[in-house]
Design a protein around this motif. Sequence first.
Motif, mmCIF file in Angstrom:
data_model
loop_
_atom_site.group_PDB
_atom_site.id
_atom_site.type_symbol
_atom_site.label_atom_id
_atom_site.label_comp_id
_atom_site.label_asym_id
_atom_site.label_seq_id
_atom_site.Cartn_x
_atom_site.Cartn_y
_atom_site.Cartn_z
ATOM 1 N N TRP A 77 25.117 60.216 52.070
ATOM 2 C CA TRP A 77 24.548 61.520 51.744
ATOM 3 C C TRP A 77 23.532 61.928 52.798
ATOM 4 C CZ3 TRP A 77 23.493 62.748 45.873
ATOM 5 C CH2 TRP A 77 24.681 62.567 45.149
ATOM 6 N N ALA A 78 23.530 63.235 53.131
ATOM 7 C CA ALA A 78 22.527 63.766 54.044
ATOM 8 C C ALA A 78 21.489 64.592 53.284
ATOM 9 C CB ALA A 78 23.188 64.614 55.125
ATOM 10 N N VAL A 79 21.871 65.189 52.176
ATOM 11 C CA VAL A 79 21.027 66.053 51.342
ATOM 12 C C VAL A 79 20.246 67.038 52.213
ATOM 13 C CG1 VAL A 79 19.496 66.122 49.331
ATOM 14 C CG2 VAL A 79 20.856 64.087 49.761
ATOM 15 N N ASP A 80 18.969 66.778 52.457
ATOM 16 C CA ASP A 80 18.096 67.763 53.117
ATOM 17 C C ASP A 80 17.916 67.509 54.607
ATOM 18 O OD1 ASP A 80 16.776 65.384 52.982
ATOM 19 O OD2 ASP A 80 14.965 66.181 52.046
ATOM 20 N N ARG A 81 18.691 66.599 55.194
ATOM 21 C CA ARG A 81 18.388 66.222 56.565
ATOM 22 C C ARG A 81 18.795 67.260 57.597
ATOM 23 N NH1 ARG A 81 14.475 62.509 56.747
ATOM 24 N NH2 ARG A 81 14.102 63.378 54.705
ATOM 25 N N PHE A 82 19.746 68.100 57.257
ATOM 26 C CA PHE A 82 20.249 69.070 58.230
ATOM 27 C C PHE A 82 20.282 70.453 57.595
ATOM 28 C CE2 PHE A 82 22.544 65.001 58.951
ATOM 29 C CZ PHE A 82 21.925 64.645 60.141
ATOM 30 N N ALA A 83 20.502 71.465 58.429
ATOM 31 C CA ALA A 83 20.655 72.820 57.902
ATOM 32 C C ALA A 83 21.796 72.837 56.885
ATOM 33 C CB ALA A 83 20.957 73.775 59.048
ATOM 34 N N ASN A 84 21.597 73.593 55.844
ATOM 35 C CA ASN A 84 22.624 73.693 54.802
ATOM 36 C C ASN A 84 23.861 74.386 55.365
ATOM 37 O OD1 ASN A 84 24.144 74.014 52.530
ATOM 38 N ND2 ASN A 84 22.585 75.081 51.343
ATOM 39 N N VAL A 85 24.985 73.709 55.258
ATOM 40 C CA VAL A 85 26.243 74.286 55.741
ATOM 41 C C VAL A 85 27.208 74.453 54.578
ATOM 42 C CG1 VAL A 85 26.050 73.537 58.138
ATOM 43 C CG2 VAL A 85 26.961 71.949 56.432
ATOM 44 N N GLY A 86 26.664 74.722 53.413
ATOM 45 C CA GLY A 86 27.504 74.878 52.233
ATOM 46 C C GLY A 86 27.530 73.583 51.449
ATOM 47 N N PRO A 87 28.214 73.603 50.297
ATOM 48 C CA PRO A 87 28.144 72.461 49.386
ATOM 49 C C PRO A 87 28.724 71.158 49.943
ATOM 50 C CG PRO A 87 29.037 74.390 48.265
ATOM 51 C CD PRO A 87 28.948 74.736 49.713
ATOM 52 N N LEU A 88 29.636 71.237 50.877
ATOM 53 C CA LEU A 88 30.138 69.998 51.493
ATOM 54 C C LEU A 88 29.278 69.695 52.715
ATOM 55 C CD1 LEU A 88 32.192 67.669 51.695
ATOM 56 C CD2 LEU A 88 33.611 69.171 53.086
ATOM 57 N N LEU A 89 28.508 68.625 52.609
ATOM 58 C CA LEU A 89 27.549 68.313 53.666
ATOM 59 C C LEU A 89 28.085 67.221 54.579
ATOM 60 C CD1 LEU A 89 24.258 68.277 51.581
ATOM 61 C CD2 LEU A 89 25.122 70.069 53.071
ATOM 62 N N PRO A 90 27.575 67.163 55.809
ATOM 63 C CA PRO A 90 27.964 66.059 56.689
ATOM 64 C C PRO A 90 27.403 64.737 56.177
ATOM 65 C CG PRO A 90 26.242 67.379 57.711
ATOM 66 C CD PRO A 90 26.612 68.063 56.433
ATOM 67 N N GLN A 91 27.961 63.648 56.667
ATOM 68 C CA GLN A 91 27.324 62.343 56.491
ATOM 69 C C GLN A 91 26.231 62.223 57.550
ATOM 70 O OE1 GLN A 91 30.406 62.714 54.325
ATOM 71 N NE2 GLN A 91 31.054 62.328 56.401
ATOM 72 N N ASN A 92 25.424 61.204 57.422
ATOM 73 C CA ASN A 92 24.318 61.048 58.358
ATOM 74 C C ASN A 92 24.345 59.651 58.959
ATOM 75 O OD1 ASN A 92 21.972 61.350 59.785
ATOM 76 N ND2 ASN A 92 20.607 61.312 58.014
ATOM 77 N N PHE A 93 24.601 59.592 60.285
ATOM 78 C CA PHE A 93 24.492 58.321 61.007
ATOM 79 C C PHE A 93 23.073 58.236 61.557
ATOM 80 C CE2 PHE A 93 29.152 57.507 62.549
ATOM 81 C CZ PHE A 93 29.567 57.474 61.227
ATOM 82 N N GLN A 94 22.349 57.199 61.170
ATOM 83 C CA GLN A 94 20.985 57.061 61.673
ATOM 84 C C GLN A 94 20.897 55.857 62.603
ATOM 85 O OE1 GLN A 94 18.837 57.433 57.819
ATOM 86 N NE2 GLN A 94 17.751 59.100 58.840
#
Length: 681
Positions: free
Chosen positions: A499-516
């Motif tokens: 889950w990325a939740v708030d990490r990136f700009a909202n791009v709609g309900p399907l969000l990217p994953q987050n590689f940290q």
Amino acid sequence: MNLFKKQNNFYRAGWITFLLVFALTAFFISCSDQQQEAAPAESDGGVSTGLPADASAIAAARNLTPDDIVAALKTYVPTGQHDDYIMFSSGGHAGQVFVIGLPSMRLLKTIGVFTPEPWQGWGYGSEETMAILNNGQADGEQTVMWGDTHHPALSETAGDYDGQYLFINDKAHARVAVIDLRDFETKQIIKNPIAINDHGGTFVTPDTDWVIEGGQYAAPLGWEYASLDEYAEDYRGMVTFWKFDRDSGRIDYDASFAMELPPYWQDLCDAGKRVSEGWVFCNSFNTEMATGGIESGEPPFEAGASQRDMDYLHVINMDKAIGVAAAGQTIEVNGFPVISLDTSVAEGLLYFIPEPKSPHGVDITPGGEYMVISGKLDPHTTVFSFEKIQAAIADGNFETDQYGVPILDFDAVLEAQIELGLGPLHTQFDDKGYAYTSLFLESTVARWALGGPYGEMHEEEDWSLVGKQSVHYNVGHIAAAEGDTVSPDGTYLVSLNKWAVDRFANVGPLLPQNFQLIDIGSPGEQMQLLYDMPIGVGEPHYAQIIKGDKLSPWEVYPEIGWDPGIQAVNPEAPMSGEEKVVRNGNEVEIWMTAVRSHFTPEHVEINQGDHVIWHITNVERAYDATHGFSLPGYNIQLSLEPGETATFEFDATEDGVFSYYCSEFCSALHLEMVGYLLVKP
Ligand code: CUK
Ligand code: CUA
């Protein structure tokens, strides 16, 4: 209040300046050393002019903390320089593999594997790619055009990545793909003949003699029907051992075999190495053999499969199993040799160890001494000793499960249990005697100290938690640099967050994953989070990270007329000066070349109803001089890398005028790289 805020800002700006100067100086000193070695002629004087005067102003204006500045310096890769590491990430249900550079976290490539990928011309008409994709189809009427890739496995020599091949599984359809790292293209897809889906794959043995594919959701072997009422009798798990032939770069189907397993849901596997080489370890869950049925008032799977405190780690004597299969002590399922459960029990190929609770990952330490298990519903990670396992097997005196499989005594084989936190999943290793375990429920990566031979590598108490790094959010796998080999690097770790939740700009309900990206270079409690990479395709599961200098792919194909399907020159390949169109009854065969900025021929005239066989060779020798070939209306799209030849066939069912054109912007006159296919009614 105001005053305080100003002071605080003033204090922070001073701190930033100090750190920036310090860090930039250190960075430039180390860089200038490297640059002098690598490219002395290309120095543009940037080093000698010193720091940009406005650097601290930029940092202050962008509100960067000292940690941010250090992180930026650690990840920035200047233009023209290459990343130190290459990460191969699964593409999840995108069905592909992503190639990402570290520490920059730049996406370098998407490799088409189980799903067609038009940029690479993967699955859009070329004989080579269609044959590979179709080889992965199961017998029957249905065509499958996607996959769910989970676990990439780099080929290994003596337990270390060698940079030659990459394997990956398709969980949805129980398939395994082979990618050749000379051209980063998929060369083979194999459908498992006995299972509908898999999960515990792909993992390789230390010299890549075998590729392991473990099953997941039990079903009657061979795609047969059986009622769920007959679950215990008719449903089965499996693990398949694919023989890999390094010379041909292909899995040898005929030299491969599988083992029938009880209908527990096998999860992840790992191959033993060094002291445990020749053994394979696979987790399982749902040893309850729950069959679901929430709609009829039965316990749902999530409850039914979590009732017991223990599931079973499968301990498989693979070397012995190879001998048993070679001796023909197998049954056939869909024509494929399978060692039956009874044979496994009789021959001592399979043992269980109780493992807590609903486990997910099993990961073997670099020297092969310990098997690290994490139960999703247990806050501990559990470490078993291979030596103790061997002693327990030698002792005999087992209880058995209902299928007669010996169960080793938990306490007899336990080395340590370390309380890490909530939802431990997957483990990786470094060069400092630490292990790293992802904690899904608390969104952290735990660093903990190994014992045994690793104890002297670190200052901390053996088998103890050392530190934690927050990640955002819900981490699944983690990948450390060479972190599952016999010699991990201990530099970087990537947390593959679901889950990325708030990490990136909202791009709609399907969000990217987050590689940290996390710096794990320093010992002790502290790790540093360096970079967030949104990954807007997927969803990725596991990844492996190899040193960049271990890879040496071709810049262009070795010779003109190269067929990547056979990694050799195709004698049918069109060559410059030999282009032609030949009609033979209703069949038209075309030999075409591509070079900047034209196809030869530019006119192809045929009749509706003709069968067309079309070969094209890109005769370029220049690095990066790829041409595309797109034929609208017939679903044809090729990518022809320098030297490559491809063939496609179709029936000219549609009449009309079709402009075929080069789909790669290859030159100033790229738009002119076009021709007309004229199909007369
Ligand atoms: S699995 Cu996805 S987070 Cu398929 Cu290895 Cu654990
Ligand atoms: Cu060739 Cu554009």
